[in-house]
Scaffold this motif. Structure first.
Motif, PDB file in Angstrom:
ATOM      1  N   GLN A 138       2.343 -18.278  16.030  1.00  0.00           N
ATOM      2  CA  GLN A 138       1.123 -18.306  16.843  1.00  0.00           C
ATOM      3  C   GLN A 138       1.164 -17.164  17.851  1.00  0.00           C
ATOM      4  OE1 GLN A 138      -1.567 -20.090  16.533  1.00  0.00           O
ATOM      5  NE2 GLN A 138      -0.868 -21.413  14.881  1.00  0.00           N
ATOM      6  N   VAL A 139       0.924 -15.966  17.339  1.00  0.00           N
ATOM      7  CA  VAL A 139       0.906 -14.759  18.162  1.00  0.00           C
ATOM      8  C   VAL A 139      -0.339 -13.958  17.786  1.00  0.00           C
ATOM      9  CG1 VAL A 139       3.432 -14.694  18.290  1.00  0.00           C
ATOM     10  CG2 VAL A 139       2.255 -13.418  16.497  1.00  0.00           C
ATOM     11  N   PRO A 140      -0.740 -12.979  18.603  1.00  0.00           N
ATOM     12  CA  PRO A 140      -1.876 -12.136  18.218  1.00  0.00           C
ATOM     13  C   PRO A 140      -1.579 -11.397  16.910  1.00  0.00           C
ATOM     14  CG  PRO A 140      -1.410 -11.889  20.551  1.00  0.00           C
ATOM     15  CD  PRO A 140      -0.280 -12.687  19.978  1.00  0.00           C
ATOM     16  N   HIS A 141      -2.578 -11.373  16.029  1.00  0.00           N
ATOM     17  CA  HIS A 141      -2.391 -10.775  14.709  1.00  0.00           C
ATOM     18  C   HIS A 141      -3.206  -9.503  14.557  1.00  0.00           C
ATOM     19  CE1 HIS A 141      -0.169 -14.298  13.572  1.00  0.00           C
ATOM     20  NE2 HIS A 141      -1.190 -15.076  13.864  1.00  0.00           N
ATOM     21  N   GLY A 142      -2.634  -8.563  13.831  1.00  0.00           N
ATOM     22  CA  GLY A 142      -3.283  -7.283  13.608  1.00  0.00           C
ATOM     23  C   GLY A 142      -4.087  -7.250  12.322  1.00  0.00           C
ATOM     24  N   ILE A 143      -4.365  -6.046  11.857  1.00  0.00           N
ATOM     25  CA  ILE A 143      -5.235  -5.834  10.701  1.00  0.00           C
ATOM     26  C   ILE A 143      -4.538  -4.920   9.710  1.00  0.00           C
ATOM     27  CG2 ILE A 143      -7.425  -4.840   9.916  1.00  0.00           C
ATOM     28  CD1 ILE A 143      -8.565  -5.467  12.669  1.00  0.00           C
ATOM     29  N   LEU A 144      -4.644  -5.256   8.422  1.00  0.00           N
ATOM     30  CA  LEU A 144      -4.159  -4.392   7.355  1.00  0.00           C
ATOM     31  C   LEU A 144      -5.345  -3.678   6.717  1.00  0.00           C
ATOM     32  CD1 LEU A 144      -1.523  -6.622   5.513  1.00  0.00           C
ATOM     33  CD2 LEU A 144      -1.066  -4.506   6.743  1.00  0.00           C
ATOM     34  N   GLN A 145      -5.200  -2.386   6.506  1.00  0.00           N
ATOM     35  CA  GLN A 145      -6.243  -1.609   5.844  1.00  0.00           C
ATOM     36  C   GLN A 145      -5.674  -0.924   4.609  1.00  0.00           C
ATOM     37  OE1 GLN A 145      -8.385   1.123   8.321  1.00  0.00           O
ATOM     38  NE2 GLN A 145      -9.030  -0.425   9.789  1.00  0.00           N
ATOM     39  N   SER A 146      -6.464  -0.906   3.547  1.00  0.00           N
ATOM     40  CA  SER A 146      -6.099  -0.198   2.326  1.00  0.00           C
ATOM     41  C   SER A 146      -6.961   1.057   2.236  1.00  0.00           C
ATOM     42  CB  SER A 146      -6.327  -1.094   1.106  1.00  0.00           C
ATOM     43  OG  SER A 146      -6.002  -0.419  -0.081  1.00  0.00           O
ATOM     44  N   ILE A 147      -6.322   2.220   2.137  1.00  0.00           N
ATOM     45  CA  ILE A 147      -7.030   3.501   2.239  1.00  0.00           C
ATOM     46  C   ILE A 147      -6.715   4.377   1.022  1.00  0.00           C
ATOM     47  CG2 ILE A 147      -7.208   5.640   3.579  1.00  0.00           C
ATOM     48  CD1 ILE A 147      -6.492   3.922   6.057  1.00  0.00           C
ATOM     49  N   LYS A 148      -7.735   5.054   0.509  1.00  0.00           N
ATOM     50  CA  LYS A 148      -7.565   6.022  -0.566  1.00  0.00           C
ATOM     51  C   LYS A 148      -7.658   7.435   0.007  1.00  0.00           C
ATOM     52  CE  LYS A 148      -7.455   2.901  -3.839  1.00  0.00           C
ATOM     53  NZ  LYS A 148      -6.174   2.617  -4.543  1.00  0.00           N
ATOM     54  N   TYR A 149      -6.848   8.337  -0.522  1.00  0.00           N
ATOM     55  CA  TYR A 149      -6.889   9.725  -0.074  1.00  0.00           C
ATOM     56  C   TYR A 149      -6.488  10.619  -1.246  1.00  0.00           C
ATOM     57  CZ  TYR A 149      -1.811   9.386   0.109  1.00  0.00           C
ATOM     58  OH  TYR A 149      -0.492   9.202  -0.227  1.00  0.00           O
ATOM     59  N   GLN A 150      -6.835  11.872  -1.171  1.00  0.00           N
ATOM     60  CA  GLN A 150      -6.496  12.835  -2.212  1.00  0.00           C
ATOM     61  C   GLN A 150      -5.184  13.522  -1.870  1.00  0.00           C
ATOM     62  OE1 GLN A 150      -8.132  13.193  -5.041  1.00  0.00           O
ATOM     63  NE2 GLN A 150      -6.870  14.855  -5.869  1.00  0.00           N
ATOM     64  N   SER A 151      -4.221  13.446  -2.781  1.00  0.00           N
ATOM     65  CA  SER A 151      -2.936  14.096  -2.575  1.00  0.00           C
ATOM     66  C   SER A 151      -3.018  15.543  -3.049  1.00  0.00           C
ATOM     67  CB  SER A 151      -1.835  13.357  -3.344  1.00  0.00           C
ATOM     68  OG  SER A 151      -0.625  14.084  -3.308  1.00  0.00           O
ATOM     69  N   SER A 152      -2.780  16.470  -2.138  1.00  0.00           N
ATOM     70  CA  SER A 152      -2.861  17.894  -2.491  1.00  0.00           C
ATOM     71  C   SER A 152      -1.669  18.336  -3.331  1.00  0.00           C
ATOM     72  CB  SER A 152      -2.947  18.747  -1.223  1.00  0.00           C
ATOM     73  OG  SER A 152      -1.836  18.506  -0.377  1.00  0.00           O
ATOM     74  N   SER A 153      -0.527  17.677  -3.175  1.00  0.00           N
ATOM     75  CA  SER A 153       0.657  18.073  -3.943  1.00  0.00           C
ATOM     76  C   SER A 153       0.678  17.447  -5.329  1.00  0.00           C
ATOM     77  CB  SER A 153       1.933  17.707  -3.187  1.00  0.00           C
ATOM     78  OG  SER A 153       1.996  16.315  -2.958  1.00  0.00           O
ATOM     79  N   LEU A 154       0.210  16.193  -5.441  1.00  0.00           N
ATOM     80  CA  LEU A 154       0.209  15.501  -6.726  1.00  0.00           C
ATOM     81  C   LEU A 154      -1.120  15.621  -7.461  1.00  0.00           C
ATOM     82  CD1 LEU A 154       2.179  12.301  -5.673  1.00  0.00           C
ATOM     83  CD2 LEU A 154       3.041  14.302  -6.890  1.00  0.00           C
ATOM     84  N   MET A 155      -2.116  16.154  -6.779  1.00  0.00           N
ATOM     85  CA  MET A 155      -3.425  16.435  -7.390  1.00  0.00           C
ATOM     86  C   MET A 155      -4.073  15.173  -7.967  1.00  0.00           C
ATOM     87  SD  MET A 155      -3.721  19.654  -6.797  1.00  0.00           S
ATOM     88  CE  MET A 155      -5.066  20.158  -7.843  1.00  0.00           C
ATOM     89  N   LYS A 156      -4.034  14.096  -7.225  1.00  0.00           N
ATOM     90  CA  LYS A 156      -4.685  12.872  -7.669  1.00  0.00           C
ATOM     91  C   LYS A 156      -4.953  11.958  -6.481  1.00  0.00           C
ATOM     92  CE  LYS A 156      -0.265  10.722  -9.006  1.00  0.00           C
ATOM     93  NZ  LYS A 156       0.488  10.108 -10.127  1.00  0.00           N
ATOM     94  N   LEU A 157      -5.810  10.959  -6.728  1.00  0.00           N
ATOM     95  CA  LEU A 157      -6.146   9.996  -5.694  1.00  0.00           C
ATOM     96  C   LEU A 157      -4.983   9.042  -5.510  1.00  0.00           C
ATOM     97  CD1 LEU A 157      -8.670   9.382  -3.933  1.00  0.00           C
ATOM     98  CD2 LEU A 157      -9.242   7.597  -5.593  1.00  0.00           C
ATOM     99  N   ARG A 158      -4.629   8.794  -4.260  1.00  0.00           N
ATOM    100  CA  ARG A 158      -3.488   7.930  -3.951  1.00  0.00           C
ATOM    101  C   ARG A 158      -3.904   6.876  -2.939  1.00  0.00           C
ATOM    102  NH1 ARG A 158       1.851   8.469  -5.729  1.00  0.00           N
ATOM    103  NH2 ARG A 158       2.753   9.285  -3.803  1.00  0.00           N
ATOM    104  N   GLY A 159      -3.034   5.865  -2.766  1.00  0.00           N
ATOM    105  CA  GLY A 159      -3.346   4.794  -1.834  1.00  0.00           C
ATOM    106  C   GLY A 159      -2.290   4.636  -0.760  1.00  0.00           C
ATOM    107  N   MET A 160      -2.715   4.192   0.409  1.00  0.00           N
ATOM    108  CA  MET A 160      -1.773   3.836   1.467  1.00  0.00           C
ATOM    109  C   MET A 160      -2.265   2.578   2.171  1.00  0.00           C
ATOM    110  SD  MET A 160      -2.368   6.684   4.457  1.00  0.00           S
ATOM    111  CE  MET A 160      -3.917   7.579   4.599  1.00  0.00           C
TER     112      MET A 160
END
Length: 381
Positions: A138-160
């Motif tokens: 029973q403590v204050p809770h945060g937020i999880l976000q799922s984000i997509k971004y383009q990897s310049s080194s791997l040349m594909k869409l990735r997730g974090m």
């Protein structure tokens, strides 16, 4: 003609509903009590009962734990239910599977699993007498976000996956330090916040106890081709380093309220991700002040040479010690990588590199990594 067809259609419709439809559907049987838990069942004395419905199976064993596992034979009743009761277990997280006539399966009655590049096992947690550091409280809770971004080194869409502590929403003017947290070879960017990892829960509890500063956790995918080898090779780590510096960190510093300086950045990881964090952190002393490495197989290899990855990095111990506020090394005593970590600890001492070496009972498993993250987060920022 159209008028005639319309009258016929109306007549047919009227005749169809001339009699009241008979409705026999009922939900009355829904109101009974919920069925008792089937599997797994953790009793008040911390014993655990496992069950599996498999009436046609000849042999069913329980595979409990991840290291030095001895299959335990389950017994079948007349209805085809296989069952075994384990004695009281220490509070913590455990992985298990069923071995059914030579085939390993997950517990079909337990939706909590350890997953990554595949499904590895079912998860059961034994609560503590007092809430554990990694249990939801029973403590204050945060937020999880799922984000997509383009990897310049791997040349594909990735997730974090990004975790924002409760304080991020509470104080819209506050800026936060960032922990870049990396996963193991069979995992993905969600693993640290799945039921096995609980990184967000651990941090929330620490913040509530005022044992850790509110921070943002950023978890990216550490695989380049789906294999541990790819994520640990020289070229692979260099691609991941480029992705982190060129894509991930700029994205985080643009879209979130972070403190964008080296004193407010940490990098850590487990297993494959531990090796990545160690190498990337040491290569970028101008960007990270804290490095955490938990159970990295790469660093345990007797043939591993840090100079191949970071040339002459330890040639000036004074420079290293001035730039790194915390270098955290950890490995479980039951992990095959343990001897390699003893050697790593010895080598760092020989070079007068300030660091902390942490060890405890346990193998290459989430229980140990939770403990290490718990300790590491208390000493950063």
């Amino acid at each position: 003609m159209r008028r005639y067809l319309l009258m016929v259609m109306l007549s047919i419709g009227f005749q169809s509903y001339a009699q009241k439809p008979q409705n026999t559907y009922s939900v009355q049987g829904w109101w009974g009590p919920a069925s008792p838990p089937y599997s797994p069942v953790v009793a008040n004395d911390k014993s655990i009962t496992f069950r599996l419905k498999a009436p046609k199976a000849s042999t069913v064993n329980l595979i409990f734990g991840e290291w030095a596992v001895k299959p335990a034979v389950m017994t079948k009743d007349t209805a085809g239910n296989w069952e075994i009761k384990l004695p009281a277990q220490q509070p913590g997280v455990y992985s298990y599977q069923f071995w059914v006539d030579g085939i390993t399966i997950l517990d079909p009655k337990n939706p909590v699993v350890k997953s990554g590049t595949e499904l590895y096992g079912s998860i059961v947690e034994v609560p503590g007498d007092e809430p554990r550091f990694d249990e939801v409280q029973q403590v204050p809770h945060g937020i999880l976000q799922s984000i997509k971004y383009q990897s310049s080194s791997l040349m594909k869409l990735r997730g974090m996956t990004v975790f924002l502590p409760a304080e991020y929403q509470q104080n819209q003017q506050q800026r936060f330090p960032v922990l870049y947290l990396r996963h193991g070879g069979g995992d993905n960017e969600t693993s640290w916040t799945q039921a096995a990892g609980k990184a967000d829960v651990i941090l929330e509890n620490l913040i509530a106890e005022k044992k850790a500063k509110p921070m943002i956790i950023v978890m990216t995918n550490g695989l380049i081709d789906g294999s541990w080898a790819g994520g640990s090779s020289k070229d692979g780590v260099e691609q991941l380093e480029k992705e982190l510096l060129a894509d991930v960190m700029p994205y985080i510093e643009k879209h979130f309220r972070v403190i964008a300086d080296k004193k407010s950045r940490a990098i850590a990881g487990l297993s494959m991700g531990g090796g990545q964090a160690y190498i990337i952190g040491l290569k970028n002393l101008d960007k990270f002040s804290y490095i955490g490495e938990f159970s990295a197989g790469l660093l345990s290899d007797a043939a591993f040479d840090i100079n191949e990855r970071v040339p002459l990095v330890f040639s000036d111990s004074k420079k290293i010690n001035q730039n790194i506020k915390l270098l955290w090394i950890a490995c479980g005593k039951d992990d095959p990588r343990y001897q390699g970590h003893l050697a790593l600890d010895y080598a760092l001492k020989e070079k007068d590199i300030n660091h902390e070496f942490h060890e405890s009972q346990g193998g290459h498993e989430w229980r140990f990594w939770r403990e290490q993250l718990h300790g590491f987060m208390q000493k950063i920022f």
